[in-house]
Design a protein around this motif. Structure first.
Motif, PDB file in Angstrom:
ATOM      1  N   ILE A   1       0.815  -1.205   0.000  1.00 12.69           N
ATOM      2  CA  ILE A   1       0.000   0.000   0.000  1.00 12.69           C
ATOM      3  C   ILE A   1       0.857   1.266   0.000  1.00 12.69           C
ATOM      4  CG2 ILE A   1      -2.099  -1.034   0.893  1.00 12.69           C
ATOM      5  CD1 ILE A   1      -1.502   0.090   3.618  1.00 12.69           C
ATOM      6  N   ASN A   2       2.035   1.208   0.597  1.00 12.05           N
ATOM      7  CA  ASN A   2       2.894   2.396   0.555  1.00 12.05           C
ATOM      8  C   ASN A   2       3.416   2.648  -0.864  1.00 12.05           C
ATOM      9  OD1 ASN A   2       4.482   0.027   1.139  1.00 12.05           O
ATOM     10  ND2 ASN A   2       6.242   1.384   1.354  1.00 12.05           N
ATOM     11  N   ASP A   3       3.647   1.577  -1.634  1.00 10.98           N
ATOM     12  CA  ASP A   3       4.085   1.740  -3.024  1.00 10.98           C
ATOM     13  C   ASP A   3       2.950   2.271  -3.898  1.00 10.98           C
ATOM     14  OD1 ASP A   3       6.675   0.862  -2.466  1.00 10.98           O
ATOM     15  OD2 ASP A   3       6.140  -1.239  -2.851  1.00 10.98           O
ATOM     16  N   ALA A   4       1.729   1.811  -3.640  1.00  7.22           N
ATOM     17  CA  ALA A   4       0.570   2.320  -4.385  1.00  7.22           C
ATOM     18  C   ALA A   4       0.374   3.806  -4.079  1.00  7.22           C
ATOM     19  CB  ALA A   4      -0.686   1.527  -4.028  1.00  7.22           C
ATOM     20  N   ALA A   5       0.563   4.193  -2.825  1.00  2.00           N
ATOM     21  CA  ALA A   5       0.453   5.605  -2.451  1.00  2.00           C
ATOM     22  C   ALA A   5       1.522   6.424  -3.175  1.00  2.00           C
ATOM     23  CB  ALA A   5       0.584   5.771  -0.939  1.00  2.00           C
TER      24      ALA A   5
ATOM     25  N   ARG B   1      -1.759  -5.863   0.459  1.00  4.41           N
ATOM     26  CA  ARG B   1      -1.356  -5.694  -0.934  1.00  4.41           C
ATOM     27  C   ARG B   1      -2.549  -5.260  -1.780  1.00  4.41           C
ATOM     28  NH1 ARG B   1       2.593  -6.047   1.623  1.00  4.41           N
ATOM     29  NH2 ARG B   1       4.366  -7.432   1.329  1.00  4.41           N
ATOM     30  N   ILE B   2      -2.247  -4.561  -2.866  1.00  6.13           N
ATOM     31  CA  ILE B   2      -3.257  -4.095  -3.809  1.00  6.13           C
ATOM     32  C   ILE B   2      -2.855  -4.599  -5.187  1.00  6.13           C
ATOM     33  CG2 ILE B   2      -4.356  -2.078  -4.854  1.00  6.13           C
ATOM     34  CD1 ILE B   2      -3.523  -0.541  -2.264  1.00  6.13           C
ATOM     35  N   THR B   3      -3.741  -5.321  -5.857  1.00  5.22           N
ATOM     36  CA  THR B   3      -3.420  -5.806  -7.196  1.00  5.22           C
ATOM     37  C   THR B   3      -3.512  -4.658  -8.201  1.00  5.22           C
ATOM     38  OG1 THR B   3      -5.692  -6.384  -7.764  1.00  5.22           O
ATOM     39  CG2 THR B   3      -4.366  -8.110  -6.680  1.00  5.22           C
ATOM     40  N   ALA B   4      -2.884  -4.852  -9.336  1.00  9.07           N
ATOM     41  CA  ALA B   4      -2.967  -3.861 -10.413  1.00  9.07           C
ATOM     42  C   ALA B   4      -4.427  -3.688 -10.825  1.00  9.07           C
ATOM     43  CB  ALA B   4      -2.112  -4.289 -11.600  1.00  9.07           C
ATOM     44  N   LYS B   5      -5.202  -4.758 -10.820  1.00 11.53           N
ATOM     45  CA  LYS B   5      -6.626  -4.697 -11.166  1.00 11.53           C
ATOM     46  C   LYS B   5      -7.387  -3.834 -10.171  1.00 11.53           C
ATOM     47  CE  LYS B   5     -10.597  -6.363 -12.979  1.00 11.53           C
ATOM     48  NZ  LYS B   5     -11.500  -5.243 -12.893  1.00 11.53           N
ATOM     49  N   ALA B   6      -7.153  -4.035  -8.884  1.00  4.20           N
ATOM     50  CA  ALA B   6      -7.834  -3.243  -7.859  1.00  4.20           C
ATOM     51  C   ALA B   6      -7.440  -1.772  -7.966  1.00  4.20           C
ATOM     52  CB  ALA B   6      -7.509  -3.781  -6.467  1.00  4.20           C
TER      53      ALA B   6
ATOM     54  N   VAL C   1      -3.715   8.542   3.619  1.00  5.39           N
ATOM     55  CA  VAL C   1      -4.899   8.600   2.754  1.00  5.39           C
ATOM     56  C   VAL C   1      -5.124   7.234   2.101  1.00  5.39           C
ATOM     57  CG1 VAL C   1      -5.883   9.635   0.673  1.00  5.39           C
ATOM     58  CG2 VAL C   1      -4.705  11.081   2.347  1.00  5.39           C
ATOM     59  N   MET C   2      -4.066   6.634   1.589  1.00  2.00           N
ATOM     60  CA  MET C   2      -4.185   5.304   0.965  1.00  2.00           C
ATOM     61  C   MET C   2      -4.622   4.273   2.003  1.00  2.00           C
ATOM     62  SD  MET C   2      -4.146   3.361  -1.631  1.00  2.00           S
ATOM     63  CE  MET C   2      -3.324   4.186  -2.966  1.00  2.00           C
ATOM     64  N   GLU C   3      -4.052   4.368   3.182  1.00  6.48           N
ATOM     65  CA  GLU C   3      -4.422   3.452   4.257  1.00  6.48           C
ATOM     66  C   GLU C   3      -5.918   3.585   4.577  1.00  6.48           C
ATOM     67  OE1 GLU C   3      -2.835   4.224   8.280  1.00  6.48           O
ATOM     68  OE2 GLU C   3      -1.914   2.247   8.055  1.00  6.48           O
ATOM     69  N   GLU C   4      -6.404   4.803   4.638  1.00  9.85           N
ATOM     70  CA  GLU C   4      -7.818   5.050   4.908  1.00  9.85           C
ATOM     71  C   GLU C   4      -8.703   4.488   3.791  1.00  9.85           C
ATOM     72  OE1 GLU C   4     -11.125   6.228   7.018  1.00  9.85           O
ATOM     73  OE2 GLU C   4      -9.046   6.239   7.692  1.00  9.85           O
ATOM     74  N   GLU C   5      -8.278   4.656   2.539  1.00  7.73           N
ATOM     75  CA  GLU C   5      -9.029   4.098   1.406  1.00  7.73           C
ATOM     76  C   GLU C   5      -9.135   2.573   1.543  1.00  7.73           C
ATOM     77  OE1 GLU C   5     -10.282   6.395  -1.524  1.00  7.73           O
ATOM     78  OE2 GLU C   5     -10.263   7.125   0.540  1.00  7.73           O
TER      79      GLU C   5
ATOM     80  N   PHE D   1      -3.307  -9.728   4.276  1.00  4.51           N
ATOM     81  CA  PHE D   1      -2.659 -10.957   4.744  1.00  4.51           C
ATOM     82  C   PHE D   1      -2.280 -10.802   6.211  1.00  4.51           C
ATOM     83  CE2 PHE D   1      -1.650 -10.691   0.157  1.00  4.51           C
ATOM     84  CZ  PHE D   1      -2.340 -11.811  -0.262  1.00  4.51           C
ATOM     85  N   GLY D   2      -3.275 -10.611   7.058  1.00  2.00           N
ATOM     86  CA  GLY D   2      -3.042 -10.428   8.484  1.00  2.00           C
ATOM     87  C   GLY D   2      -3.380  -9.008   8.914  1.00  2.00           C
ATOM     88  N   THR D   3      -3.214  -8.760  10.198  1.00  2.00           N
ATOM     89  CA  THR D   3      -3.554  -7.449  10.746  1.00  2.00           C
ATOM     90  C   THR D   3      -2.440  -6.425  10.546  1.00  2.00           C
ATOM     91  OG1 THR D   3      -2.755  -8.148  12.915  1.00  2.00           O
ATOM     92  CG2 THR D   3      -5.111  -8.403  12.477  1.00  2.00           C
ATOM     93  N   ASN D   4      -1.233  -6.878  10.303  1.00  2.00           N
ATOM     94  CA  ASN D   4      -0.111  -5.979  10.067  1.00  2.00           C
ATOM     95  C   ASN D   4      -0.272  -5.334   8.696  1.00  2.00           C
ATOM     96  OD1 ASN D   4       2.333  -4.747   9.550  1.00  2.00           O
ATOM     97  ND2 ASN D   4       3.562  -6.448  10.345  1.00  2.00           N
TER      98      ASN D   4
END
Length: 88
Positions: A27-31, A63-68, A40-44, A55-58
């Motif tokens: 998610i940090n790379d997507a941001a 992860r975010i797929t290219a499709k998502a 903001v990405m985390e909130e989304e 993949f867990g609470t951490n």
């Protein structure tokens, strides 16, 4: 935010090549890709506005797929176009 159309073009190319579910971003790379703050990405992700593989609470394991990511950007683009169309 980065020019949505350019990023969408790349993501659509990835999809056309059959890799949209195989290519995943932290998610940090997507941001970073979208040039939006990590919180903001985390909130989304937390609000389920973007499909996130949790993949867990951490949150480092989310992860975010290219499709998502593509679906999310298309929705943002649609909202922006709709908003512009309603301006007096």
């Amino acid at each position: 935010m980065t020019e949505i159309k350019a990023v969408l073009k790349i993501l659509r190319l990835i999809h056309a090549q059959g890799f949209s579910e195989k290519l995943v971003f932290r998610i940090n790379d997507a941001a970073d890709l979208l040039e939006i703050p990590y919180p903001v990405m985390e909130e989304e992700c937390l609000e389920n506005r973007i499909d996130t593989k949790k993949f867990g609470t951490n949150r480092n394991m989310w992860r975010i797929t290219a499709k998502a990511l593509s679906d999310y950007l298309e929705e943002l683009q649609h909202i922006a176009e709709h908003t512009q169309g309603n301006k007096p």
